[in-house]
Design a protein around this motif. Structure first.
Motif, PDB file in Angstrom:
ATOM      1  N   GLU B 409       0.838  -1.207   0.000  1.00  0.00           N
ATOM      2  CA  GLU B 409       0.000   0.000   0.000  1.00  0.00           C
ATOM      3  C   GLU B 409       0.870   1.253   0.000  1.00  0.00           C
ATOM      4  O   GLU B 409       0.585   2.217  -0.725  1.00  0.00           O
ATOM      5  CB  GLU B 409      -0.908   0.015   1.233  1.00  0.00           C
ATOM      6  CG  GLU B 409      -2.110  -0.897   1.123  1.00  0.00           C
ATOM      7  CD  GLU B 409      -3.054  -0.732   2.312  1.00  0.00           C
ATOM      8  OE1 GLU B 409      -4.093  -1.407   2.311  1.00  0.00           O
ATOM      9  OE2 GLU B 409      -2.763   0.056   3.227  1.00  0.00           O
ATOM     10  N   THR B 410       1.915   1.224   0.808  1.00  0.00           N
ATOM     11  CA  THR B 410       2.798   2.392   0.866  1.00  0.00           C
ATOM     12  C   THR B 410       3.450   2.629  -0.499  1.00  0.00           C
ATOM     13  O   THR B 410       3.523   3.766  -0.969  1.00  0.00           O
ATOM     14  CB  THR B 410       3.865   2.187   1.958  1.00  0.00           C
ATOM     15  OG1 THR B 410       3.185   1.936   3.193  1.00  0.00           O
ATOM     16  CG2 THR B 410       4.747   3.416   2.110  1.00  0.00           C
ATOM     17  N   ALA B 411       3.878   1.546  -1.144  1.00  0.00           N
ATOM     18  CA  ALA B 411       4.483   1.680  -2.477  1.00  0.00           C
ATOM     19  C   ALA B 411       3.487   2.272  -3.467  1.00  0.00           C
ATOM     20  O   ALA B 411       3.842   3.074  -4.329  1.00  0.00           O
ATOM     21  CB  ALA B 411       4.975   0.314  -2.968  1.00  0.00           C
ATOM     22  N   ILE B 412       2.234   1.876  -3.342  1.00  0.00           N
ATOM     23  CA  ILE B 412       1.232   2.296  -4.330  1.00  0.00           C
ATOM     24  C   ILE B 412       0.703   3.697  -4.049  1.00  0.00           C
ATOM     25  O   ILE B 412       0.511   4.493  -4.959  1.00  0.00           O
ATOM     26  CB  ILE B 412       0.090   1.259  -4.382  1.00  0.00           C
ATOM     27  CG1 ILE B 412       0.623   0.000  -5.085  1.00  0.00           C
ATOM     28  CG2 ILE B 412      -1.142   1.814  -5.085  1.00  0.00           C
ATOM     29  CD1 ILE B 412      -0.341  -1.149  -5.149  1.00  0.00           C
ATOM     30  N   TYR B 413       0.459   4.009  -2.762  1.00  0.00           N
ATOM     31  CA  TYR B 413      -0.240   5.251  -2.443  1.00  0.00           C
ATOM     32  C   TYR B 413       0.669   6.443  -2.171  1.00  0.00           C
ATOM     33  O   TYR B 413       0.217   7.592  -2.244  1.00  0.00           O
ATOM     34  CB  TYR B 413      -1.143   5.039  -1.226  1.00  0.00           C
ATOM     35  CG  TYR B 413      -2.255   4.031  -1.442  1.00  0.00           C
ATOM     36  CD1 TYR B 413      -2.980   4.004  -2.643  1.00  0.00           C
ATOM     37  CD2 TYR B 413      -2.606   3.122  -0.456  1.00  0.00           C
ATOM     38  CE1 TYR B 413      -4.001   3.089  -2.845  1.00  0.00           C
ATOM     39  CE2 TYR B 413      -3.635   2.207  -0.643  1.00  0.00           C
ATOM     40  CZ  TYR B 413      -4.334   2.190  -1.839  1.00  0.00           C
ATOM     41  OH  TYR B 413      -5.347   1.304  -2.021  1.00  0.00           O
ATOM     42  N   THR B 414       1.928   6.181  -1.841  1.00  0.00           N
ATOM     43  CA  THR B 414       2.787   7.302  -1.444  1.00  0.00           C
ATOM     44  C   THR B 414       2.917   8.334  -2.566  1.00  0.00           C
ATOM     45  O   THR B 414       3.190   7.975  -3.714  1.00  0.00           O
ATOM     46  CB  THR B 414       4.181   6.772  -1.034  1.00  0.00           C
ATOM     47  OG1 THR B 414       4.012   5.935   0.108  1.00  0.00           O
ATOM     48  CG2 THR B 414       5.119   7.927  -0.668  1.00  0.00           C
ATOM     49  N   GLY B 415       2.711   9.566  -2.219  1.00  0.00           N
ATOM     50  CA  GLY B 415       2.908  10.667  -3.161  1.00  0.00           C
ATOM     51  C   GLY B 415       1.707  10.980  -4.029  1.00  0.00           C
ATOM     52  O   GLY B 415       1.694  11.997  -4.727  1.00  0.00           O
ATOM     53  N   ILE B 416       0.699  10.119  -3.991  1.00  0.00           N
ATOM     54  CA  ILE B 416      -0.447  10.347  -4.881  1.00  0.00           C
ATOM     55  C   ILE B 416      -1.208  11.616  -4.509  1.00  0.00           C
ATOM     56  O   ILE B 416      -1.549  12.432  -5.370  1.00  0.00           O
ATOM     57  CB  ILE B 416      -1.386   9.121  -4.862  1.00  0.00           C
ATOM     58  CG1 ILE B 416      -0.766   7.996  -5.697  1.00  0.00           C
ATOM     59  CG2 ILE B 416      -2.765   9.492  -5.379  1.00  0.00           C
ATOM     60  CD1 ILE B 416      -1.651   6.778  -5.831  1.00  0.00           C
ATOM     61  N   ARG B 417      -1.480  11.796  -3.220  1.00  0.00           N
ATOM     62  CA  ARG B 417      -2.223  12.994  -2.817  1.00  0.00           C
ATOM     63  C   ARG B 417      -1.427  14.244  -3.155  1.00  0.00           C
ATOM     64  O   ARG B 417      -1.979  15.220  -3.681  1.00  0.00           O
ATOM     65  CB  ARG B 417      -2.546  12.942  -1.322  1.00  0.00           C
ATOM     66  CG  ARG B 417      -3.176  14.223  -0.803  1.00  0.00           C
ATOM     67  CD  ARG B 417      -3.989  13.992   0.461  1.00  0.00           C
ATOM     68  NE  ARG B 417      -3.206  13.452   1.546  1.00  0.00           N
ATOM     69  CZ  ARG B 417      -2.593  14.183   2.483  1.00  0.00           C
ATOM     70  NH1 ARG B 417      -2.669  15.500   2.447  1.00  0.00           N
ATOM     71  NH2 ARG B 417      -1.908  13.627   3.442  1.00  0.00           N
ATOM     72  N   GLU B 418      -0.131  14.218  -2.864  1.00  0.00           N
ATOM     73  CA  GLU B 418       0.712  15.381  -3.133  1.00  0.00           C
ATOM     74  C   GLU B 418       0.748  15.696  -4.633  1.00  0.00           C
ATOM     75  O   GLU B 418       0.885  16.849  -5.030  1.00  0.00           O
ATOM     76  CB  GLU B 418       2.130  15.131  -2.618  1.00  0.00           C
ATOM     77  CG  GLU B 418       2.225  15.033  -1.090  1.00  0.00           C
ATOM     78  CD  GLU B 418       1.624  13.755  -0.491  1.00  0.00           C
ATOM     79  OE1 GLU B 418       1.346  12.792  -1.250  1.00  0.00           O
ATOM     80  OE2 GLU B 418       1.406  13.719   0.732  1.00  0.00           O
ATOM     81  N   ALA B 419       0.596  14.668  -5.474  1.00  0.00           N
ATOM     82  CA  ALA B 419       0.587  14.894  -6.920  1.00  0.00           C
ATOM     83  C   ALA B 419      -0.774  15.370  -7.418  1.00  0.00           C
ATOM     84  O   ALA B 419      -0.932  15.689  -8.593  1.00  0.00           O
ATOM     85  CB  ALA B 419       0.980  13.611  -7.648  1.00  0.00           C
ATOM     86  N   GLY B 420      -1.759  15.436  -6.534  1.00  0.00           N
ATOM     87  CA  GLY B 420      -3.096  15.867  -6.957  1.00  0.00           C
ATOM     88  C   GLY B 420      -3.984  14.713  -7.375  1.00  0.00           C
ATOM     89  O   GLY B 420      -5.002  14.916  -8.035  1.00  0.00           O
ATOM     90  N   GLY B 421      -3.626  13.476  -6.975  1.00  0.00           N
ATOM     91  CA  GLY B 421      -4.452  12.313  -7.310  1.00  0.00           C
ATOM     92  C   GLY B 421      -5.217  11.805  -6.113  1.00  0.00           C
ATOM     93  O   GLY B 421      -5.367  12.501  -5.112  1.00  0.00           O
ATOM     94  N   SER B 422      -5.716  10.572  -6.237  1.00  0.00           N
ATOM     95  CA  SER B 422      -6.538  10.011  -5.169  1.00  0.00           C
ATOM     96  C   SER B 422      -6.193   8.537  -4.965  1.00  0.00           C
ATOM     97  O   SER B 422      -6.025   7.796  -5.933  1.00  0.00           O
ATOM     98  CB  SER B 422      -8.020  10.146  -5.523  1.00  0.00           C
ATOM     99  OG  SER B 422      -8.822   9.494  -4.555  1.00  0.00           O
ATOM    100  N   PHE B 423      -6.132   8.099  -3.697  1.00  0.00           N
ATOM    101  CA  PHE B 423      -5.828   6.693  -3.420  1.00  0.00           C
ATOM    102  C   PHE B 423      -7.011   5.792  -3.766  1.00  0.00           C
ATOM    103  O   PHE B 423      -6.855   4.581  -3.874  1.00  0.00           O
ATOM    104  CB  PHE B 423      -5.414   6.501  -1.951  1.00  0.00           C
ATOM    105  CG  PHE B 423      -6.558   6.600  -0.984  1.00  0.00           C
ATOM    106  CD1 PHE B 423      -6.885   7.802  -0.384  1.00  0.00           C
ATOM    107  CD2 PHE B 423      -7.324   5.485  -0.675  1.00  0.00           C
ATOM    108  CE1 PHE B 423      -7.939   7.893   0.501  1.00  0.00           C
ATOM    109  CE2 PHE B 423      -8.389   5.566   0.211  1.00  0.00           C
ATOM    110  CZ  PHE B 423      -8.699   6.777   0.787  1.00  0.00           C
ATOM    111  N   SER B 424      -8.187   6.377  -3.923  1.00  0.00           N
ATOM    112  CA  SER B 424      -9.321   5.613  -4.441  1.00  0.00           C
ATOM    113  C   SER B 424     -10.003   6.450  -5.499  1.00  0.00           C
ATOM    114  O   SER B 424     -10.494   7.545  -5.220  1.00  0.00           O
ATOM    115  CB  SER B 424     -10.311   5.249  -3.328  1.00  0.00           C
ATOM    116  OG  SER B 424     -11.378   4.508  -3.883  1.00  0.00           O
TER     117      SER B 424
END
Lengths: 469, 469
Positions: B409-424
């Motif tokens: 999960e950490t590998a997949i979700y890290t940085g997504i929010r900061e990039a303007g994306g969403s974990f779901s």
């Protein structure tokens, strides 16, 4: 209600205390605000204190201080609101987006932009144009309306029939909550299913749930090759048929469809010296703008459309703008809708939406209901016809005595919710539509709104006295 | 947390007490539910009691009883949710939309529909087709996914790049609040600025704030004349250039753009005996569907596009479907994305979105991060490329041990929010993404969600144990 009471600080005391809260915060007191134009409502600047943060952190510092000291906050953008949503009272402090005026980043390949809440719509449109892009939302007050204010009122305008309203253009929001905490959801993608989407509360929230500082918006390609026409129509049903025709042409994009009922078009044209010889007596006017690959293709789509539709729709005249300048004059007739105020100062005005197929029945019923109150009553009727949004102005100086206003509101709003429409389409509730909200919004919606307001702003400090909670 | 505890009623007692609460209410107990397929999660029907109201009033009666008796409620639609949002536990009652299955009214001239929450998407599409209309949203599970479930997860699917997600399609909602009160906002217009738009809470609310009974949706014109192609591309950047090309053609509408990274397309094709001789080794596959005035015009737009783009984008192959049947086979490769489960049962799967221009960097970084955990790790990567929505499946049987899942999960979700994306992106949080919500949603968003949940559902009775509050 915090909005009514006089605070425990004088404006000068308040200004002095707020100054220095944060390096990015400018605070204006009564002397600096004296003589400033208050915008659309004379009482917008009445509290005499305006804080202008240049960063979210500065806004948060201001809000935290106000929360601690129980000072009410009135968020303000371009002051173009028409329902008194920005009115302030002594003891309150205005939280202005004026210095949150940076376009932070345009992402041309994604067609998105990160923008400060204080950026005026037109400034954003100019910046986007450098990338061949524009906003998916547009409205007459583009020169002064700010992105933050448009978020707060869920602004609509002339493209909503195609692109939806502000809610459909917003991807991300950063806002300061009444507690002073920063809510940051600056998502740049359309697909988000990551728990409740709480930024929706700030869209159309009219500043009751916090202060929006930054926004991520969708952009869309500019379509510069346009043609504009005025058509004479008998009713909204005909206008909707015209709209359907132009929306069905694969190589044409409909850019605007604005209808002006007969009284409006005649009085507006008379005042502006606009030639109406093309329009049969008693007909309404429909302004149509289309875009295409070239100006020529746009213009011939209008010409062919006029020809095709003339007989089946019994059109009552038509004229195609021969120059950009003429097109601008066409739009001025519609967008300079305040032309009547010098003759009827403070005329009571309304902004409703109904399902488009119900428009003619609504207008006919409205005229009858107004005449039943007073046989001399008449209204200017005009609006964004494709999405069922009508602006209505009673041709009578205001403000009306309370009982008369109540009768007029009842005539205008009755049945709208049941028909699937809204008593406020794009202007908000603010101070002036409080009564309409209480009388015509669903009671369960009102109750739920109060529950959520209490949960987010338990001290009632954000924009008190507006949307009633 | 109510979801964990065993209620004070046995399932049979609960079923007996609920029966007869309202004439429009059918209640199924353990014996009737035994042997029923539980849908996408084995524990969906575990509570053993299902209430099926056929009217909003019946749903309200059920909810009011549950509120009074502190019985938790699990709203359910088509049971196609992929994150355990419908899991139930003993002592709870399932509130199913199965009998709210009427298409109440289609308004062709307005392109809107009023529909019961239990209507499956495909049934609505069939009904709308009789008027030349269809839904502005579409997804692979259209046969079983219900409108209510799609509202509750803010579903996205294959048209979101053009039409937005479910939130952008919903005009009105009727829902039963946790108190048993009915919130009715069945607006049929797009322009509403009448106080906070609280129906937004139910969109993407995953049943935490109430039970949606009826919905008003936008519709759009059907575009039946289509052509479909598979293209070989080196990366997402090339795929986005292809998409931009087809979106820029005035007489063409892009109907779908689905990318499958090399490992996915090769394994899916091998399993289904799908010919991949057109695709160069190591290339990804991009499925493109367009519509036009005629099938021929759609097909020639694809042919010309292939020719125009071949050299500048260094395309790695291309094939245009020669029949509807072949087009269906193209889509099956993408939509039957569960092909890998027999080989890797319970493989951990993820659903994220990032700004499209960040896709290639994200995928490259992800592969490196996964390899750093375990050099044998690899993932299937595919998704709705135009809106930056990727589905990711670790090619390894699940469930993983907790620490390993956490690392993935950490590998997949890290940085997504900061990039303007969403974990779901479009599947929701449900039961299975609770941890991701806690670890990767903005803390202030989580805090605000808890405040609002507490205000609306103080007893925590609606869908407990899912989105964490």
């Amino acid at each position: 209600m915090a909005g009514g009471k006089t605070g425990r600080f004088t404006p000068d005391e308040l200004a002095a205390r707020l100054s220095g809260l944060h390096p990015d915060l400018v605070v204006l007191g009564p002397s600096e605000l004296a003589g400033r134009h208050p915008g659309e409502h004379p009482d917008n600047l009445a509290c005499g204190v305006m804080a202008q943060p240049a960063s979210t952190a500065a806004a948060a510092a201001l809000v935290a201080w106000c929360n601690e000291n129980a000072v009410a906050i009135v968020p303000q953008g371009g002051l173009t609101g028409l329902v008194g949503g920005n009115v302030s009272h002594q003891g309150e402090v205005i939280l202005s987006s004026a210095r949150l005026n940076r376009i932070v980043a345009i992402h041309p390949a994604e067609m998105t932009v990160e923008v400060g809440a204080g950026v005026p719509l037109e400034a954003l449109q100019h910046a986007a144009a450098a990338h061949g892009l524009t906003t998916g939302i547009d409205l007459g007050s583009r020169g002064s309306a700010t992105i933050g204010g448009m978020v707060s009122t869920n602004a609509g305008g002339i493209l909503a029939f195609r692109n939806g309203v502000m809610r459909h253009q917003v991807l991300g929001i950063e806002a300061v909550l009444p507690s002073g905490a920063v809510f940051s959801d600056m998502t740049r993608v359309v697909k988000v299913s990551a728990g409740p989407d709480l930024k929706q509360l700030f869209i159309g929230g009219e500043g009751a749930f916090g202060f929006v500082t930054h926004v991520v918006l969708k952009l869309e390609p500019q379509r510069a090759h346009r043609a504009t026409a005025f058509l004479g129509v008998t009713d909204a049903a005909s206008a909707l048929s015209v709209i359907r025709h132009f929306r069905s042409l694969p190589a044409i994009t409909l850019e605007g469809a604005e209808m002006m009922w007969p009284r409006y078009i005649h009085d507006a044209a008379a005042l502006k010296g606009f030639d109406l010889s093309w329009l049969e007596d008693g007909a309404a006017a429909l302004l149509i703008e289309v875009s295409a690959e070239t100006v020529e293709k746009a213009a011939s789509a209008l010409e062919e459309g006029l020809e095709t539709l003339w007989e089946p729709l019994a059109l009552k005249g038509g004229v195609i703008a021969q120059s950009l300048d003429q097109a601008r004059k066409f739009w001025e007739i519609r967008e300079d809708s305040g032309f009547y105020y010098p003759a009827v100062p403070n005329a009571p005005s309304f902004d409703i939406s109904v399902p488009p197929t119900y428009l003619d029945a609504y207008v006919a019923g409205l005229e009858a209901r107004l005449k039943a109150i007073d046989p001399s009553y008449a209204a200017y009727v005009y609006g964004h016809i494709a999405d069922g949004n009508l602006h209505l102005t009673l041709i009578k100086p205001g403000p009306l005595p309370e009982d008369e206003l109540l009768a007029v509101e009842t005539a205008i709003y009755t049945g709208i919710r049941e028909a699937g429409g809204s008593f406020s389409a794009e202007h908000g509730v603010g101070f002036e539509k409080r009564h309409a909200f209480e009388a015509f919004a669903a009671p369960e919606k009102q109750a739920l709104a109060r529950v959520i307001k209490q949960a987010i702003d338990p001290k009632g400090l954000f924009n008190p006295g507006k949307v009633p909670f």
